[in-house]
Design a protein around this motif. Structure first.
Motif, PDB file in Angstrom:
ATOM      1  N   PHE A 149       0.838  -1.202   0.000  1.00 53.03           N
ATOM      2  CA  PHE A 149       0.000   0.000   0.000  1.00 53.03           C
ATOM      3  C   PHE A 149       0.874   1.253   0.000  1.00 53.03           C
ATOM      4  CE2 PHE A 149      -2.136   3.418   2.327  1.00 53.03           C
ATOM      5  CZ  PHE A 149      -3.295   3.551   1.591  1.00 53.03           C
ATOM      6  N   GLN A 150       1.904   1.243   0.849  1.00 49.61           N
ATOM      7  CA  GLN A 150       2.797   2.390   0.929  1.00 49.61           C
ATOM      8  C   GLN A 150       3.551   2.590  -0.377  1.00 49.61           C
ATOM      9  OE1 GLN A 150       2.956   4.535   3.332  1.00 49.61           O
ATOM     10  NE2 GLN A 150       4.650   5.756   2.490  1.00 49.61           N
ATOM     11  N   GLU A 151       3.979   1.469  -0.963  1.00 46.65           N
ATOM     12  CA  GLU A 151       4.707   1.554  -2.229  1.00 46.65           C
ATOM     13  C   GLU A 151       3.822   2.115  -3.336  1.00 46.65           C
ATOM     14  OE1 GLU A 151       6.396  -1.725  -5.295  1.00 46.65           O
ATOM     15  OE2 GLU A 151       7.130  -1.903  -3.234  1.00 46.65           O
ATOM     16  N   ALA A 152       2.569   1.655  -3.360  1.00 45.09           N
ATOM     17  CA  ALA A 152       1.630   2.163  -4.370  1.00 45.09           C
ATOM     18  C   ALA A 152       1.384   3.654  -4.161  1.00 45.09           C
ATOM     19  CB  ALA A 152       0.323   1.388  -4.304  1.00 45.09           C
ATOM     20  N   ARG A 153       1.251   4.036  -2.897  1.00 41.14           N
ATOM     21  CA  ARG A 153       1.015   5.455  -2.587  1.00 41.14           C
ATOM     22  C   ARG A 153       2.209   6.311  -3.007  1.00 41.14           C
ATOM     23  NH1 ARG A 153       1.932   8.824   1.853  1.00 41.14           N
ATOM     24  NH2 ARG A 153       0.368  10.475   2.100  1.00 41.14           N
ATOM     25  N   GLU A 154       3.409   5.822  -2.671  1.00 46.88           N
ATOM     26  CA  GLU A 154       4.608   6.563  -3.049  1.00 46.88           C
ATOM     27  C   GLU A 154       4.760   6.628  -4.562  1.00 46.88           C
ATOM     28  OE1 GLU A 154       7.803   4.648  -1.077  1.00 46.88           O
ATOM     29  OE2 GLU A 154       7.317   5.486   0.914  1.00 46.88           O
ATOM     30  N   SER A 155       4.359   5.541  -5.234  1.00 45.88           N
ATOM     31  CA  SER A 155       4.434   5.518  -6.698  1.00 45.88           C
ATOM     32  C   SER A 155       3.487   6.549  -7.305  1.00 45.88           C
ATOM     33  CB  SER A 155       4.099   4.122  -7.212  1.00 45.88           C
ATOM     34  OG  SER A 155       4.114   4.091  -8.616  1.00 45.88           O
ATOM     35  N   LEU A 162       6.140  13.793 -11.047  1.00 48.15           N
ATOM     36  CA  LEU A 162       6.725  13.776 -12.383  1.00 48.15           C
ATOM     37  C   LEU A 162       5.815  14.465 -13.387  1.00 48.15           C
ATOM     38  CD1 LEU A 162       8.194  10.149 -12.538  1.00 48.15           C
ATOM     39  CD2 LEU A 162       9.478  12.280 -12.470  1.00 48.15           C
ATOM     40  N   SER A 163       4.502  14.169 -13.274  1.00 44.38           N
ATOM     41  CA  SER A 163       3.533  14.789 -14.173  1.00 44.38           C
ATOM     42  C   SER A 163       3.514  16.302 -13.976  1.00 44.38           C
ATOM     43  CB  SER A 163       2.139  14.216 -13.924  1.00 44.38           C
ATOM     44  OG  SER A 163       1.177  14.848 -14.723  1.00 44.38           O
ATOM     45  N   TRP A 164       3.563  16.732 -12.725  1.00 50.60           N
ATOM     46  CA  TRP A 164       3.578  18.160 -12.420  1.00 50.60           C
ATOM     47  C   TRP A 164       4.821  18.818 -13.022  1.00 50.60           C
ATOM     48  CZ3 TRP A 164       0.933  22.236 -10.721  1.00 50.60           C
ATOM     49  CH2 TRP A 164       1.627  23.326 -10.197  1.00 50.60           C
ATOM     50  N   ASN A 165       5.981  18.168 -12.821  1.00 43.73           N
ATOM     51  CA  ASN A 165       7.221  18.739 -13.342  1.00 43.73           C
ATOM     52  C   ASN A 165       7.227  18.769 -14.868  1.00 43.73           C
ATOM     53  OD1 ASN A 165       8.317  19.155 -10.785  1.00 43.73           O
ATOM     54  ND2 ASN A 165       9.194  17.108 -10.697  1.00 43.73           N
ATOM     55  N   ARG A 166       6.631  17.717 -15.484  1.00 42.79           N
ATOM     56  CA  ARG A 166       6.558  17.706 -16.956  1.00 42.79           C
ATOM     57  C   ARG A 166       5.670  18.826 -17.470  1.00 42.79           C
ATOM     58  NH1 ARG A 166       6.205  11.956 -16.421  1.00 42.79           N
ATOM     59  NH2 ARG A 166       3.932  12.138 -16.558  1.00 42.79           N
ATOM     60  N   ASN A 167       4.612  19.132 -16.732  1.00 39.28           N
ATOM     61  CA  ASN A 167       3.637  20.111 -17.206  1.00 39.28           C
ATOM     62  C   ASN A 167       3.953  21.538 -16.796  1.00 39.28           C
ATOM     63  OD1 ASN A 167       1.911  18.311 -18.570  1.00 39.28           O
ATOM     64  ND2 ASN A 167       1.023  17.646 -16.635  1.00 39.28           N
ATOM     65  N   ILE A 168       4.939  21.717 -15.916  1.00 37.05           N
ATOM     66  CA  ILE A 168       5.260  23.080 -15.463  1.00 37.05           C
ATOM     67  C   ILE A 168       5.588  24.015 -16.631  1.00 37.05           C
ATOM     68  CG2 ILE A 168       7.146  24.378 -14.374  1.00 37.05           C
ATOM     69  CD1 ILE A 168       6.835  22.757 -11.920  1.00 37.05           C
ATOM     70  N   PRO A 169       6.453  23.607 -17.603  1.00 33.74           N
ATOM     71  CA  PRO A 169       6.741  24.520 -18.720  1.00 33.74           C
ATOM     72  C   PRO A 169       5.489  24.938 -19.482  1.00 33.74           C
ATOM     73  CG  PRO A 169       8.338  22.729 -18.682  1.00 33.74           C
ATOM     74  CD  PRO A 169       7.264  22.375 -17.696  1.00 33.74           C
ATOM     75  N   LEU A 170       4.581  23.966 -19.732  1.00 31.60           N
ATOM     76  CA  LEU A 170       3.347  24.294 -20.448  1.00 31.60           C
ATOM     77  C   LEU A 170       2.468  25.229 -19.619  1.00 31.60           C
ATOM     78  CD1 LEU A 170       1.377  23.902 -22.790  1.00 31.60           C
ATOM     79  CD2 LEU A 170       0.542  21.839 -21.650  1.00 31.60           C
ATOM     80  N   MET A 171       2.358  24.950 -18.326  1.00 33.71           N
ATOM     81  CA  MET A 171       1.539  25.791 -17.457  1.00 33.71           C
ATOM     82  C   MET A 171       2.123  27.195 -17.351  1.00 33.71           C
ATOM     83  SD  MET A 171       0.622  23.036 -14.470  1.00 33.71           S
ATOM     84  CE  MET A 171      -0.412  24.187 -13.561  1.00 33.71           C
ATOM     85  N   LYS A 172       3.457  27.279 -17.285  1.00 38.78           N
ATOM     86  CA  LYS A 172       4.104  28.597 -17.270  1.00 38.78           C
ATOM     87  C   LYS A 172       3.724  29.394 -18.512  1.00 38.78           C
ATOM     88  CE  LYS A 172       8.451  27.851 -14.739  1.00 38.78           C
ATOM     89  NZ  LYS A 172       9.924  27.848 -14.917  1.00 38.78           N
ATOM     90  N   SER A 173       3.838  28.731 -19.672  1.00 40.07           N
ATOM     91  CA  SER A 173       3.540  29.417 -20.939  1.00 40.07           C
ATOM     92  C   SER A 173       2.096  29.903 -20.980  1.00 40.07           C
ATOM     93  CB  SER A 173       3.807  28.484 -22.122  1.00 40.07           C
ATOM     94  OG  SER A 173       5.171  28.142 -22.196  1.00 40.07           O
TER      95      SER A 173
END
Length: 579
Positions: A149-155, A162-173
């Motif tokens: 459960f903890q592993e799934a949560r951490e995943s 990761l998704s947030w970091n990938r989308n930061i450039p697009l959101m900034k623009s």
């Protein structure tokens, strides 16, 4: 590594499973000094069927710690009382080395105080000895369930990050695009959003820059455009990073590339007015020129750049952007490849004219009226050379009266071209080709980006009119011979001087004769002839640099700019349109 420490015979089950290539989910390490108890836990429980693999079997804490460094177990099942290092010391030592695992304690009744201490150290559970195999299995499976459960949560959290970091450039623009296009609304906290999106800019002293692509020598598909924009944004940041102290964000806005830069660190409190002014125009201009050079060098594109003035905060980004747009209007009169700084003197749409100049409509300007009337009179009389000379004067008038907007200049040009239709009727020119050319030319006017492009369209229209008026009469024999010469040698280094020598006439007379007979000077006719020939070669999918050489241009850049001038598109764009 001895995975069967403390065993007297045969390999451990973990070794057997490893040899079979079985990849099980959870790794369990057993630390127990009593061999019979340890072997019983290994052999009497079907760990494999429950998704657990024994990664190590140790007879004391010291041995177990060494194994843990190698196999990194998910669960540690350990006795408390063991030689060399007991279970509590094992747990503490392993955690001090940064290992992550779930400990389960095996404890006798008289060791209950030790068990409580183990729980304080983070033990998952404890099992009282003597115990049955099913009780051990149940406790280990509970730990496995919690671990999964903890592993799934951490995943999920990791994937979200990761998704947030990938989308930061697009959101900034997207956010910066909104801030530049629209004024700030009440209660909008742009400073907080800048922090959340990890922007480099700060909320004190803001300037907007605008980059508009003039030409690109690279044929691009949609994927190339995305990569090119990404590369261009990086070049902007790298080139201007030092002058703005790293406080710059670059992003795409439509077909343009923008940047927003700031000065000193912002705060939620008041801003010192002296700190909002960043680098001056003199300080910025060398860096902007360097940016133009880098975009040309690395991306093979020429650009025009305009900058708005410095504003107090990010809430005024829209104002600085609007100023950069107004400054870019100078490109229409001054041509491509310029650097334009907002000065406050730019003419705003519908705002009248500069001081000392009447604010009347361009349609009421008497100088334009007089020049156009004289041009039309020359055309009626068949004095085409004089009409074309007046056309050059008429076009120069726009440059000297640049307080008029691009839209007003287009309006004046449109009304004049409508007048050309009247001349065509007087000369009884009713050919469909003429009317079609007129309609096409008038449709192009709103899309022109520079006065030079507008001049080319009007000149071509005048040329077509002269050709139509001259179609019923025989061309001068000298002009006929020169046309034959162009047809034979257009792909060589053909010059006005060389042709004039072959025709035994002066340069001046040849140029005048061309304008009178064909409505165009010699060089313009030669360029147009070459461009028509190049279209045939481009349709054969030849490389642009090869086509340039085949039609008489030594430099691809010269060919591309000439092609754009007379067709309205680049060779690359033309190739894409026909394929």
């Amino acid at each position: 590594m001895n995975w069967t420490a403390g065993k007297e015979e045969g390999p451990g089950l973990s070794s057997i499973w490893r040899e079979k290539g079985i990849d099980l989910d959870m790794k369990l390490l057993i630390a127990e000094d009593e061999i019979s108890v340890r072997e019983g836990m290994v052999r009497l429980i079907d760990w494999e069927s429950h998704g657990i693999v024994i990664c190590g079997e140790a007879g004391n804490g010291s041995e177990a710690l060494s194994m843990m460094e190698s196999c990194c177990p998910d669960i540690l099942l350990t006795d408390i009382r063991m030689p060399h290092m007991d279970g509590l010391e094992l747990i503490e030592a392993a955690k001090s080395r940064g290992m992550k695992f779930r400990p389960i304690i095996l404890s006798g009744y008289n060791e209950f105080n030790y068990a409580k201490q183990a729980l304080r150290l983070g033990a998952e559970d404890f099992i009282l000895k003597p115990c049955r195999p099913e009780e051990i299995l149940r406790t280990v499976l509970e730990a496995k369930k919690v671990a999964e459960f903890q592993e799934a949560r951490e995943s999920r959290l990791k994937e979200r990050d990761l998704s947030w970091n990938r989308n930061i450039p697009l959101m900034k623009s997207q956010v910066l695009s909104q801030w530049t296009r629209y004024p700030a609304v009440p209660l909008e906290d742009r400073g907080r959003l800048m922090q959340e999106l990890q922007m480099y800019i700060r909320n004190a002293g803001v300037q907007v820059g605008l980059i508009r692509v003039d030409t690109s020598r690279i044929p691009l598909d949609e994927r190339d455009v995305v990569l090119l924009r990404y590369a261009a944004a990086n070049i902007v940041k790298e080139t201007l990073d030092s002058v703005y102290g790293g406080r710059i964000e670059a992003f795409q806005e439509g077909d343009d590339l923008l940047w927003v830069a700031s000065t000193a660190e912002g705060s939620r409190g008041s801003v010192n007015p002296a700190s909002i002014l960043g680098p001056s125009q003199d300080g910025l201009e060398p860096h902007i020129r360097a940016l133009q050079g880098n975009l040309e060098k690395y991306l093979k594109m020429t650009v025009s750049i305009a900058l708005g003035s410095w504003k107090a905060s990010i809430n005024q980004a829209h104002d600085s952007y609007q100023e950069s747009v107004q400054a870019m209007e100078s490109r229409f009169f001054k041509g491509r490849g310029g650097v334009f700084f907002y000065s406050g003197k730019e003419r705003k749409e519908g705002a009248g004219s500069e001081a000392g100049v009447a604010s009347s409509s361009i349609l009421d300007n008497e100088r334009f009226e007089t020049c156009e009337r004289e041009m039309l009179d020359y055309l009626r009389l068949g004095s085409f050379e004089q009409a074309l000379d007046h056309l050059d004067v008429w076009l120069d008038m726009f440059k000297t009266q640049s307080h008029y907007s691009k839209q007003e200049v287009n309006l004046r040009a449109t009304t004049f071209m409508i007048s050309l239709q009247g001349i065509a009727k007087e000369h009884r020119i009713g050919a469909f080709e003429w009317k079609n050319r007129l309609v096409n030319s008038m449709e192009q006017l709103p899309q022109v980006e520079t006065l030079e492009e507008l001049a080319t369209i009007v000149k071509k229209m005048m040329q077509h009119l002269v050709e139509a008026c001259s179609s019923n009469r025989t061309l001068h024999r000298t002009v006929q011979s020169v046309l034959e010469l162009i047809k034979e040698k257009y792909n060589t280094n053909l010059t006005l001087e060389a042709v004039a020598r072959e025709a035994y006439i002066s340069n001046t007379y040849l140029s005048s004769l061309f304008k009178q007979e064909l409505g165009v000077n010699f060089l313009d006719y030669l360029h147009q002839y070459r461009i028509e020939k190049s279209k045939e070669l481009l349709r054969q999918d030849l490389k642009i640099y090869a086509v340039a050489r085949l039609v008489g241009y030594q430099e691809e850049r010269h060919f591309s700019s000439t092609f754009k001038k007379w067709t309205g598109v680049t060779p690359s764009q033309y190739k894409l349109s026909i394929h």
